[in-house]
Design a protein around this motif. Structure first.
Motif, PDB file in Angstrom:
ATOM      1  N   ARG A   1      16.425  58.147  44.051  1.00 31.74           N
ATOM      2  CA  ARG A   1      16.446  59.491  44.089  1.00 31.74           C
ATOM      3  C   ARG A   1      16.867  59.932  42.613  1.00 31.74           C
ATOM      4  O   ARG A   1      18.124  59.599  42.118  1.00 31.74           O
ATOM      5  CB  ARG A   1      17.224  60.528  45.071  1.00 31.74           C
ATOM      6  CG  ARG A   1      16.906  61.736  44.794  1.00 31.74           C
ATOM      7  CD  ARG A   1      18.028  62.694  45.959  1.00 31.74           C
ATOM      8  NE  ARG A   1      19.316  62.402  45.685  1.00 31.74           N
ATOM      9  CZ  ARG A   1      20.566  63.059  46.534  1.00 31.74           C
ATOM     10  NH1 ARG A   1      20.260  63.632  47.664  1.00 31.74           N
ATOM     11  NH2 ARG A   1      21.726  62.566  46.479  1.00 31.74           N
TER      12      ARG A   1
ATOM     13  N   THR B   1       7.027  64.590  31.665  1.00 31.82           N
ATOM     14  CA  THR B   1       7.493  64.263  33.172  1.00 31.82           C
ATOM     15  C   THR B   1       8.437  65.394  33.834  1.00 31.82           C
ATOM     16  O   THR B   1       8.201  65.683  35.072  1.00 31.82           O
ATOM     17  CB  THR B   1       8.059  62.838  33.156  1.00 31.82           C
ATOM     18  OG1 THR B   1       7.398  61.989  32.575  1.00 31.82           O
ATOM     19  CG2 THR B   1       8.202  62.476  34.785  1.00 31.82           C
TER      20      THR B   1
ATOM     21  N   SER C   1      12.975  63.891  41.995  1.00 35.89           N
ATOM     22  CA  SER C   1      11.861  62.689  42.127  1.00 35.89           C
ATOM     23  C   SER C   1      12.208  61.654  42.668  1.00 35.89           C
ATOM     24  O   SER C   1      13.673  61.284  42.910  1.00 35.89           O
ATOM     25  CB  SER C   1      11.196  62.512  40.853  1.00 35.89           C
ATOM     26  OG  SER C   1      11.751  62.021  39.736  1.00 35.89           O
ATOM     27  N   TRP C   2      11.353  60.505  42.681  1.00 43.00           N
ATOM     28  CA  TRP C   2      11.810  59.089  43.534  1.00 43.00           C
ATOM     29  C   TRP C   2      10.971  58.211  42.531  1.00 43.00           C
ATOM     30  O   TRP C   2       9.930  58.190  42.087  1.00 43.00           O
ATOM     31  CB  TRP C   2      11.283  59.026  44.813  1.00 43.00           C
ATOM     32  CG  TRP C   2      11.881  59.925  45.827  1.00 43.00           C
ATOM     33  CD1 TRP C   2      11.392  61.015  46.251  1.00 43.00           C
ATOM     34  CD2 TRP C   2      13.104  59.718  46.653  1.00 43.00           C
ATOM     35  NE1 TRP C   2      12.259  61.664  47.158  1.00 43.00           N
ATOM     36  CE2 TRP C   2      13.348  60.868  47.424  1.00 43.00           C
ATOM     37  CE3 TRP C   2      14.169  58.817  46.419  1.00 43.00           C
ATOM     38  CZ2 TRP C   2      14.483  60.928  48.185  1.00 43.00           C
ATOM     39  CZ3 TRP C   2      15.153  58.711  47.308  1.00 43.00           C
ATOM     40  CH2 TRP C   2      15.413  59.933  48.050  1.00 43.00           C
TER      41      TRP C   2
ATOM     42  N   THR D   1       6.324  70.932  40.953  1.00 38.17           N
ATOM     43  CA  THR D   1       6.349  70.662  42.599  1.00 38.17           C
ATOM     44  C   THR D   1       7.130  71.693  43.107  1.00 38.17           C
ATOM     45  O   THR D   1       6.784  71.893  44.480  1.00 38.17           O
ATOM     46  CB  THR D   1       6.714  69.324  42.912  1.00 38.17           C
ATOM     47  OG1 THR D   1       8.195  69.190  42.785  1.00 38.17           O
ATOM     48  CG2 THR D   1       5.962  68.367  42.139  1.00 38.17           C
TER      49      THR D   1
ATOM     50  N   ASP E   1       6.976  62.345  43.369  1.00 30.49           N
ATOM     51  CA  ASP E   1       7.628  63.559  43.464  1.00 30.49           C
ATOM     52  C   ASP E   1       8.187  63.610  44.439  1.00 30.49           C
ATOM     53  O   ASP E   1       7.973  62.783  45.628  1.00 30.49           O
ATOM     54  CB  ASP E   1       6.762  64.659  43.051  1.00 30.49           C
ATOM     55  CG  ASP E   1       5.538  64.925  44.292  1.00 30.49           C
ATOM     56  OD1 ASP E   1       5.688  64.503  45.460  1.00 30.49           O
ATOM     57  OD2 ASP E   1       4.622  65.446  43.668  1.00 30.49           O
ATOM     58  N   ALA E   2       9.041  64.821  44.835  1.00 28.12           N
ATOM     59  CA  ALA E   2       9.785  64.925  46.077  1.00 28.12           C
ATOM     60  C   ALA E   2       9.006  65.151  47.463  1.00 28.12           C
ATOM     61  O   ALA E   2       9.310  64.881  48.401  1.00 28.12           O
ATOM     62  CB  ALA E   2      10.585  66.272  45.894  1.00 28.12           C
TER      63      ALA E   2
ATOM     64  N   LEU F   1       3.434  60.526  40.550  1.00 33.54           N
ATOM     65  CA  LEU F   1       3.049  61.425  39.463  1.00 33.54           C
ATOM     66  C   LEU F   1       2.005  61.006  38.712  1.00 33.54           C
ATOM     67  O   LEU F   1       1.568  59.822  38.415  1.00 33.54           O
ATOM     68  CB  LEU F   1       4.271  61.363  38.480  1.00 33.54           C
ATOM     69  CG  LEU F   1       5.821  61.925  39.029  1.00 33.54           C
ATOM     70  CD1 LEU F   1       6.902  61.785  37.987  1.00 33.54           C
ATOM     71  CD2 LEU F   1       5.556  63.489  39.647  1.00 33.54           C
TER      72      LEU F   1
ATOM     73  N   THR G   1      15.107  63.240  33.403  1.00 37.61           N
ATOM     74  CA  THR G   1      14.802  63.247  34.834  1.00 37.61           C
ATOM     75  C   THR G   1      15.252  61.899  35.515  1.00 37.61           C
ATOM     76  O   THR G   1      14.767  62.046  36.771  1.00 37.61           O
ATOM     77  CB  THR G   1      13.116  63.235  34.532  1.00 37.61           C
ATOM     78  OG1 THR G   1      12.776  62.132  34.213  1.00 37.61           O
ATOM     79  CG2 THR G   1      12.758  64.341  34.286  1.00 37.61           C
TER      80      THR G   1
ATOM     81  N   TRP H   1       6.469  55.985  40.394  1.00 36.61           N
ATOM     82  CA  TRP H   1       7.295  57.312  40.384  1.00 36.61           C
ATOM     83  C   TRP H   1       6.439  58.527  41.251  1.00 36.61           C
ATOM     84  O   TRP H   1       5.310  58.625  40.964  1.00 36.61           O
ATOM     85  CB  TRP H   1       7.307  57.711  39.025  1.00 36.61           C
ATOM     86  CG  TRP H   1       8.438  58.721  38.506  1.00 36.61           C
ATOM     87  CD1 TRP H   1       8.886  59.418  39.305  1.00 36.61           C
ATOM     88  CD2 TRP H   1       8.869  59.081  37.197  1.00 36.61           C
ATOM     89  NE1 TRP H   1      10.243  60.287  38.752  1.00 36.61           N
ATOM     90  CE2 TRP H   1       9.897  59.717  37.360  1.00 36.61           C
ATOM     91  CE3 TRP H   1       8.738  58.346  36.129  1.00 36.61           C
ATOM     92  CZ2 TRP H   1      10.830  60.361  36.380  1.00 36.61           C
ATOM     93  CZ3 TRP H   1       9.351  58.972  34.910  1.00 36.61           C
ATOM     94  CH2 TRP H   1      10.587  59.714  34.997  1.00 36.61           C
TER      95      TRP H   1
ATOM     96  N   ILE I   1       7.382  67.275  37.247  1.00 33.90           N
ATOM     97  CA  ILE I   1       8.392  67.304  38.465  1.00 33.90           C
ATOM     98  C   ILE I   1       8.629  68.802  38.918  1.00 33.90           C
ATOM     99  O   ILE I   1       8.339  69.047  40.231  1.00 33.90           O
ATOM    100  CB  ILE I   1       9.610  66.445  38.299  1.00 33.90           C
ATOM    101  CG1 ILE I   1       9.414  65.056  38.005  1.00 33.90           C
ATOM    102  CG2 ILE I   1      10.620  66.739  39.157  1.00 33.90           C
ATOM    103  CD1 ILE I   1      10.597  64.466  37.214  1.00 33.90           C
TER     104      ILE I   1
END
Length: 558
Positions: free
Chosen positions: A484, A333, A345-346, A340, A314-315, A320, A287, A312, A337
């Motif tokens: 990202r 994880t 994710s970030w 969503t 999500d978009a 998370l 991820t 962490w 992700i």
């Protein structure tokens, strides 16, 4: 290729790590080996060359020196909790046995085997796949990731050298640019290979090469060992096998952690010859993938190997849920992700975190360790700032945003968003403030902060891997950084089913005469030694263990 006088005892399909190990064991026994490889000589060692070179050991001297108490019983508990074998009547029947054998070897002769060939290890033991938060579930209870001095190239070297010595002695021949298209079966036994000769290529290691066919071939031997690797650059095959019911929607955007020649062709070719393919829905994608700013192969991706401190999101900008922390549970994880509706994710972090906690997968991303330059390593790792390759990604990487304020940071993140996902700066800031308030005391109810403090009880983590807990929004720890994270393809966990001698199992449950398989194409042994999850440091080791098993078995059989 070969001359008319060379009559191989064994044909090995694939010159990656498992193929080199099998060939090494056969050469030791005085057997003649022909290695058929679709790439050129520059690619000896395959994907292992590009790896970080981590190996999984149990109760090693390095662990004991770092104050880590490990045991075969604890390691087996972790392995079974991670694997979740649930197809024991058919698909997992051999993978489960391989797991027991592999853990026993990791606690026994594995370290002596590779050290006897010249491999050395750094004294610090890393803690990968820290788990899903349950003693009986997925994850390593203790650090077990032993980093090779010289990374992946050093692991390849210890087997490449004796194989090349075997070539000089006339026991080994390489058939480079020979792409196997068929296994030759005669009276129920595999007796050789047929395929296409590809045009010569002088491409550098890892660079995509031509598939122009200039001829054909047929080669025969007493047995064939398939060691051709997985499906990591065959996105179509990955998507066809993606377990939607278990992980969620198929990612639209994937980047490749392996070169273009990792295509999975030999799976179907082996199946056509009678091999039993199992656990095709199990794969190991990461991820934390980032686009390589200086790519070698198409869609070239690098994985961030993170410490536990980055937040962490999500978009859509939601943190998370626990225990989806960096470096803890890759598959769990992944599911969170994809739930969503987005495939990225970030990470949000500080300069203080990136300096201590960001490592990049790959031998080329760790030049100090790969070159075995102790002085360079000490200078690069102890100097102020992040390691050079990390800083280059921060400066040039398309997935990085650097800013002084949350407003500026989120604005940059929204510019990189995909599929209409938009983050709200106030919402992101609120979650970071709530987390930062937990740092007023040495205790906390925030599970991630609890996990960070637990990690720092490990000497390795405290010294070189995990930043001391600090407020993300404190300007003294900045600038702020967002990364990202994309889905990165890497390993195949299922494949050709094999017994403990690496003999390929047919549809009737019996070994196919003359056919063996090892490495990733065999799910690193048995068609799935890892089950649903990997504990890390187990991929190179799986290639070594299964390749060794094939070589030893054939040395006795022929």
């Amino acid at each position: 290729m070969t001359d008319d006088d060379f009559r191989p005892d064994v044909i090995v399909v694939g010159a990656g790590l498992a193929g080199l190990v099998a060939t090494h064991e056969l050469v030791k026994a005085g057997k003649r080996v022909l290695v058929a490889e679709q790439e050129n000589r520059n690619n000896l060692g395959g994907q292992a060359f590009w790896s970080l070179g981590g190996l999984f050991f149990v109760d090693s001297p390095e662990q004991r020196r770092m104050g880590i108490k490990d045991s075969p019983e604890l390691a087996m508990q972790d392995w079974l909790g991670s694997a979740g074998f649930d197809r024991l009547d058919d698909q997992d029947v051999w993978g489960r046995q391989w797991a027991e054998a592999y853990v026993a070897w990791a606690a026994g002769g594995k370290r002596d085997y590779v050290r006897g060939l010249g491999l050395k290890f750094l004294p610090f033991v890393g803690w990968a796949e820290r788990g899903s938060g349950s003693a009986s579930g997925h994850g390593n209870s203790v650090p077990r990731f032993h980093l090779s001095w010289g990374t992946g190239p050093a692991v390849v070297e210890i087997f490449e050298k004796p194989v090349l010595d075997g070539e000089a002695q006339g026991l080994v021949r390489f058939a480079f640019r020979h792409q196997v298209d068929e296994l030759v079966v005669d009276a129920g036994a595999v007796v050789g290979v047929r395929g296409s000769v590809l045009e010569d290529s002088d491409a550098e290691r890892g660079v995509k090469s031509s598939r122009e066919v200039v001829g054909d071939f047929e080669l025969r031997a007493g047995a064939v060992v398939v060691t051709s690797g997985g499906i990591g650059h065959n996105f179509d095959l990955m998507r066809a096998n993606w377990p939607v019911d278990r992980l969620g929607p198929v990612p639209k955007h994937m980047i490749a952690g392996v070169p273009a020649h990792v295509d999975g062709r030999m799976l179907a070719i082996s199946e056509a010859a009678g091999a039993n393919l199992v656990n095709s829905d199990r794969m190991w994608a990461y991820t934390e993938g980032i686009h390589n700013w200086d790519p070698i192969w198409p869609d070239h991706a690098i994985r961030i190997i993170p410490g536990p401190s980055s937040m962490w999101f999500d978009a859509l900008g939601d943190r998370l849920p626990s225990p989806n922390f960096p470096g803890f549970d890759s598959i769990g994880t992944m599911k969170a992700i994809l739930a969503t509706g987005h495939d990225y994710s970030w990470f949000v972090l500080t300069q203080k975190i990136i300096e201590k906690e960001f490592a990049l997968s790959g031998s080329e991303q760790n030049p100090d360790i790969t070159r075995r330059d102790l002085k360079f390593m000490l200078q690069s790792r102890l100097a102020k700032g992040a390691p050079g390759p990390v800083e280059k990604f921060k400066e040039h990487g398309e997935d990085f945003v650097v800013a002084d304020t949350i407003g500026e940071l989120v604005a940059g993140m929204n510019e990189l968003g995909r599929d209409g996902a938009v983050l709200d700066a106030a919402h992101v800031e609120k979650q970071i403030v709530e987390r930062d308030r937990q740092l007023d005391n040495a205790f906390s109810k925030d599970l991630q902060l609890m996990a960070i403090r637990n990690a720092r009880l490990s000497r390795t983590d405290k010294l070189i891997r995990v930043a001391s807990p600090h407020r993300i929004l404190d300007a003294d720890n900045g600038p702020l950084i967002a990364v990202r994270l994309n889905i990165l393809s890497r390993k195949t966990l299922g494949g050709i089913q094999t017994d403990l001698d690496s003999r390929v199992i047919g549809g009737d449950g019996a070994p196919i005469p003359g056919l063996y398989a090892a490495g990733e194409v065999a799910g690193f042994g048995g068609g799935g030694v890892h089950g649903y999850n990997a504990l890390e440091g187990t991929f190179l080791g799986g290639c070594i263990f299964s390749g060794r098993a094939a070589g030893l078995a054939l040395a006795k059989a022929l």
